[in-house]
Scaffold this active site. Structure first.
Site, mmCIF file in Angstrom:
data_model
loop_
_atom_site.group_PDB
_atom_site.id
_atom_site.type_symbol
_atom_site.label_atom_id
_atom_site.label_comp_id
_atom_site.label_asym_id
_atom_site.label_seq_id
_atom_site.Cartn_x
_atom_site.Cartn_y
_atom_site.Cartn_z
ATOM 1 N N LEU A 1 -42.129 -40.245 -68.776
ATOM 2 C CA LEU A 1 -42.583 -39.186 -67.657
ATOM 3 C C LEU A 1 -42.758 -39.658 -66.230
ATOM 4 C CD1 LEU A 1 -45.740 -37.515 -69.566
ATOM 5 C CD2 LEU A 1 -43.820 -36.894 -69.816
ATOM 6 N N GLY A 2 -41.339 -39.291 -65.499
ATOM 7 C CA GLY A 2 -41.752 -39.800 -63.598
ATOM 8 C C GLY A 2 -40.313 -38.871 -63.842
ATOM 9 N N ASN A 3 -40.528 -39.246 -62.654
ATOM 10 C CA ASN A 3 -38.505 -38.148 -61.506
ATOM 11 C C ASN A 3 -38.180 -38.045 -62.729
ATOM 12 O OD1 ASN A 3 -40.226 -38.587 -59.351
ATOM 13 N ND2 ASN A 3 -39.162 -40.423 -58.860
ATOM 14 N N ASN B 1 -30.053 -53.014 -60.975
ATOM 15 C CA ASN B 1 -29.620 -51.289 -61.270
ATOM 16 C C ASN B 1 -29.009 -50.867 -59.532
ATOM 17 O OD1 ASN B 1 -30.498 -49.112 -62.075
ATOM 18 N ND2 ASN B 1 -31.531 -48.845 -61.393
ATOM 19 N N HIS C 1 -33.428 -43.425 -70.966
ATOM 20 C CA HIS C 1 -33.981 -44.259 -70.812
ATOM 21 C C HIS C 1 -34.578 -45.445 -72.071
ATOM 22 C CE1 HIS C 1 -36.066 -40.676 -67.997
ATOM 23 N NE2 HIS C 1 -35.972 -41.763 -67.742
HETATM 24 P P1 ADP Z 1 -38.527 -42.747 -61.402
HETATM 25 O O1 ADP Z 1 -38.212 -41.752 -63.440
HETATM 26 O O2 ADP Z 1 -37.548 -42.406 -60.559
HETATM 27 O O3 ADP Z 1 -38.321 -44.388 -61.860
HETATM 28 P P2 ADP Z 1 -41.279 -43.043 -61.663
HETATM 29 O O4 ADP Z 1 -41.514 -43.502 -63.055
HETATM 30 O O5 ADP Z 1 -41.562 -44.311 -61.371
HETATM 31 O O6 ADP Z 1 -40.461 -42.684 -61.024
HETATM 32 O O7 ADP Z 1 -42.523 -41.794 -61.932
HETATM 33 C C1 ADP Z 1 -42.124 -41.612 -60.238
HETATM 34 C C2 ADP Z 1 -43.025 -39.752 -60.102
HETATM 35 O O8 ADP Z 1 -44.619 -40.646 -60.812
HETATM 36 C C3 ADP Z 1 -43.274 -39.566 -59.014
HETATM 37 O O9 ADP Z 1 -43.749 -38.142 -59.202
HETATM 38 C C4 ADP Z 1 -45.079 -39.813 -58.517
HETATM 39 O O10 ADP Z 1 -45.677 -38.440 -57.623
HETATM 40 C C5 ADP Z 1 -45.801 -39.958 -60.030
HETATM 41 N N1 ADP Z 1 -47.048 -40.146 -59.656
HETATM 42 C C6 ADP Z 1 -46.939 -41.634 -59.844
HETATM 43 N N2 ADP Z 1 -48.689 -41.431 -59.701
HETATM 44 C C7 ADP Z 1 -49.072 -40.428 -59.795
HETATM 45 C C8 ADP Z 1 -50.897 -39.799 -60.226
HETATM 46 N N3 ADP Z 1 -51.655 -40.509 -59.518
HETATM 47 N N4 ADP Z 1 -50.907 -38.977 -59.955
HETATM 48 C C9 ADP Z 1 -49.377 -37.936 -60.750
HETATM 49 N N5 ADP Z 1 -47.873 -38.273 -60.616
HETATM 50 C C10 ADP Z 1 -48.083 -39.798 -60.243
#
Ligand code: ADP
Length: 409
Positions: free
Chosen positions: A213-215, A7, A183
């Site tokens: 739901l992530g970054n 990636n 995605h």
């Molecule tokens: P990406 O889009 O980079 O793959 P991820 O899917 O790993 O990102 O998600 C990262 C996000 O998930 C970050 O904003 C992190 O703070 C949030 N996150 C991880 N664990 C928790 C939690 N227990 N509660 C709230 N948010 C969380």
């Protein structure tokens, strides 16, 4: 079969090595600061747990891949005798435009198409190409497979992907100006797992809303394993507000700010991609855990950022239930979707009128794949950890095992 999943980012490169006979990851790692000086590679051998850090120049992606090979065969943390034991490489590629409805073995023609799509993925597509070219140069003859983030959403109907702008622009510039969605590997994986969890694998009427739901965040409406709508658009900027991206806004705001701040269009788009979203609103962080912490300490803007994120998410669930004309399951995934019970609760609260009832206790528990809806809920609410790398590895095996070679495509 050893499959390397790559990636590539603009200055980083993540990788995982799979042993696909056992379907396990044997090693993974991250190269950082490629081409920037101070580069480093962090490598983990999964079964022994040995973690190694390599510091040293990585001037480009080819140097990074060469360093990955070193790590894979090193006496400490190595998992292969030689990099020639890698049977094929699967690459995550951001933008496949409307040409790719499926993953594909990389050929010169496919490289050219990925290059042509750079205007729609200016940061990612060049980095993805750099990863492909580095592997091709360092392991000639080993099949490379491109797995596109956009491919899964190519089943969207025309009325879901067409923007209401003068139609003459749609096909004028070599790339079609339309919604693509991203995605895709995650939406595909989670929608398939949801169907499996509920025993509906081959049901063409199984309807699931996937909330990644992530970054970066996106929603999809899937029916019978096919995407019929999704929230990201021509680029990943559209849809729900994200870590640093604004999501959908009235475009007139751009004109208003640009005129007053003296920003160019490129600078304005940069603001919308990198300084907006929950970072922009909270003025705290783009990281949801930090924002959660600040909100709990009484920071108004942090709470507002969470409220907006959750409200827009709930509206997307409602609109996709309408688009699907009913819904069997809502599946949460990604760092926030998998770990934040508060977000799942907020996005599904008040939807009892459409048969969505969360079980607060189950929702508070931690765990892997699970159903967190109440027994009486007509719509199942699921938490499904995503696995985009596995999708890439599996597609790579499928395409290469089918005997498709660069020459036969
Ligand atoms: P990406 O889009 O980079 O793959 P991820 O899917 O790993 O990102 O998600 C990262 C996000 O998930 C970050 O904003 C992190 O703070 C949030 N996150 C991880 N664990 C928790 C939690 N227990 N509660 C709230 N948010 C969380």
């Amino acid at each position: 079969m050893n499959i390397l999943v790559v990636n590539g980012g603009s200055s980083s490169l993540k990788y995982q090595l799979y042993d696909m006979e056992r379907e396990v990851v044997t090693a993974k790692g991250l190269c950082e600061r490629i081409g920037l000086g101070g580069s480093r590679l962090t490598h983990t051998a999964m079964e022994s747990g040995v973690k190694t850090v390599y510091e040293g120049a990585m001037d480009d992606h080819k140097a990074a891949i060469a360093q990955v090979f070193n790590a894979l065969v090193a006496s400490e943390g190595g998992v292969l005798k030689s990099h020639t034991e890698i049977d094929a490489v699967g690459h995550r590629v951001l933008h496949g435009g409307d040409k790719f409805t499926e993953s594909a073995i990389v050929t010169d023609e496919i490289e050219a198409m990925v290059e042509q799509l750079i205007p729609l993925g200016p940061l990612h597509n060049p980095a993805n190409l750099a990863g492909i070219r580095a592997c091709r140069d360092l392991m000639p003859g080993v099949p490379q497979v491109a797995v596109f983030d956009t491919a899964f959403h190519q089943t969207m109907p025309e009325h879901a992907y067409t923007y209401a702008i003068p139609y003459e622009y749609y096909d004028k510039y070599g790339v079609k100006l339309r919604r693509y969605g991203f995605h895709g590997s995650s939406h595909r994986y989670v929608s398939e797992r949801a169907a499996k969890m509920l025993g509906r694998e081959s049901d063409p009427n199984f309807k699931v809303i996937v909330c990644h739901l992530g970054n970066g965040s996106s929603f999809s409406a899937c029916k019978g394993g096919r995407s019929v709508d999704t929230s990201m658009g021509l680029t990943p900027l559209e849809g729900i507000p994200m870590g640093t991206r604004s999501g959908s806004i009235d475009p007139t705001i751009l004109q208003f700010i640009m005129n007053r701040e003296g920003l160019s269009m490129d600078e304005m788009i940069d603001v919308l991609n990198k300084k907006s979203g929950v970072l922009g609103i909270s003025c705290v962080s783009s990281d949801f855990r930090d924002i959660d912490g600040a909100a709990k300490e009484g920071n108004h803007n942090a709470q507002l950022a969470l409220d907006i994120f959750r409200y827009v998410g709930k509206k997307l669930i409602g609109s996709y239930a309408a688009a699907l004309e009913g819904v069997d399951a809502i599946a949460f995934t990604g760092g926030v979707g998998e770990n934040s019970g508060d977000t799942r609760a907020a996005m599904t609260s008040g939807l009892e009128f459409m048969g969505v009832v969360l079980d607060a206790e189950k929702n508070a528990e931690r765990g892997a794949e699970r159903d967190v809806s109440a027994a009486e809920s007509r719509v199942r609410i699921l938490v499904i950890p995503t696995d985009e790398e596995f999708v890439i590895a599996a597609d790579t095996v499928r395409l290469t095992a089918a005997g498709v070679t660069p020459d036969s495509q």
